[in-house]
Design a protein around this motif. Structure first.
Motif, PDB file in Angstrom:
ATOM      1  N   ARG A  46       0.960  -1.528   0.023  1.00  0.00           N
ATOM      2  CA  ARG A  46       0.186  -0.662   0.335  1.00  0.00           C
ATOM      3  C   ARG A  46       0.685   1.369   0.334  1.00  0.00           C
ATOM      4  O   ARG A  46       0.299   2.467  -0.633  1.00  0.00           O
ATOM      5  N   LEU A  47       1.652   1.009   0.441  1.00  0.00           N
ATOM      6  CA  LEU A  47       3.042   2.430   0.610  1.00  0.00           C
ATOM      7  C   LEU A  47       3.280   2.412  -0.567  1.00  0.00           C
ATOM      8  O   LEU A  47       3.743   3.568  -1.536  1.00  0.00           O
ATOM      9  N   VAL A  49       2.449   2.065  -4.022  1.00  0.00           N
ATOM     10  CA  VAL A  49       0.709   2.948  -4.153  1.00  0.00           C
ATOM     11  C   VAL A  49       0.037   3.779  -3.296  1.00  0.00           C
ATOM     12  O   VAL A  49      -0.180   4.993  -4.639  1.00  0.00           O
ATOM     13  N   GLU A  50       0.916   4.588  -2.853  1.00  0.00           N
ATOM     14  CA  GLU A  50      -0.296   5.472  -2.002  1.00  0.00           C
ATOM     15  C   GLU A  50       1.907   6.920  -2.575  1.00  0.00           C
ATOM     16  O   GLU A  50       1.240   7.621  -2.955  1.00  0.00           O
ATOM     17  N   ALA A  51       3.003   5.808  -3.372  1.00  0.00           N
ATOM     18  CA  ALA A  51       4.167   7.137  -3.851  1.00  0.00           C
ATOM     19  C   ALA A  51       4.098   6.889  -5.091  1.00  0.00           C
ATOM     20  O   ALA A  51       4.422   8.086  -5.839  1.00  0.00           O
ATOM     21  N   GLY A  52       2.726   6.872  -5.407  1.00  0.00           N
ATOM     22  CA  GLY A  52       2.850   6.913  -6.733  1.00  0.00           C
ATOM     23  C   GLY A  52       2.725   5.668  -7.983  1.00  0.00           C
ATOM     24  O   GLY A  52       3.130   5.713  -9.058  1.00  0.00           O
ATOM     25  N   ASN A  55       0.536   5.437 -10.376  1.00  0.00           N
ATOM     26  CA  ASN A  55       0.762   6.852 -11.535  1.00  0.00           C
ATOM     27  C   ASN A  55       2.088   6.146 -12.809  1.00  0.00           C
ATOM     28  O   ASN A  55       1.555   5.850 -14.222  1.00  0.00           O
TER      29      ASN A  55
END
Length: 129
Positions: A46-47, A49-52, A55
């Motif tokens: 998840r980290l 994913v949160e870090a991009g 993207n």
């Protein structure tokens, strides 16, 4: 990249043989797996994913990139992208004063896999680890 029940993962799948042969004939880098056991789903933390990370994947898709890490240089002799990254990771491992010859890039993967398998929380969330 795929998502199931809110968990993003990278699906390592075999390319159809015909597609792989066409790519080889055109001189392009082919995607392949070494063995059947190489086929797997790798959860994305998840980290990340949160870090991009998603993207990055989407940007690469938008420009037609075939690989998640498109700029990762290939090792000339085998047209293999893993060789250079493993060399860099080994340099970092040795640079961290880990000199035991038992600790190498590949053993790190197996150690992580074992820790994840032994962790009840991981087994509950990712039963395929």
């Amino acid at each position: 990249m795929r998502e199931e029940d809110g968990i993003w993962y990278i699906a390592i799948e075999r390319d159809p043989k015909r597609q792989r042969l066409e790519e080889e004939a055109e001189g392009r880098t082919t995607k392949r797996v070494k063995t059947r056991t190489s086929l797997r789903n790798i959860p994305v933390h998840r980290l990340a994913v949160e870090a991009g990370f998603l993207n990055l994947v989407e940007r690469n898709r938008a420009v037609g990139a075939e690989w998640i890490f498109e700029t990762l240089r290939t090792y000339k002799k085998y047209n293999d992208r893993g060789k250079n990254i493993s060399r860099k990771l080994m340099a970092a491992i040795r640079g961290a004063d880990i000199t035991d010859i038992e600790y190498v890039y590949h053993s790190f993967r197996h150690s992580l896999k074992g820790k994840l398998r032994d962790d009840p929380e991981t087994r509950r969330n990712f039963p395929t680890c």
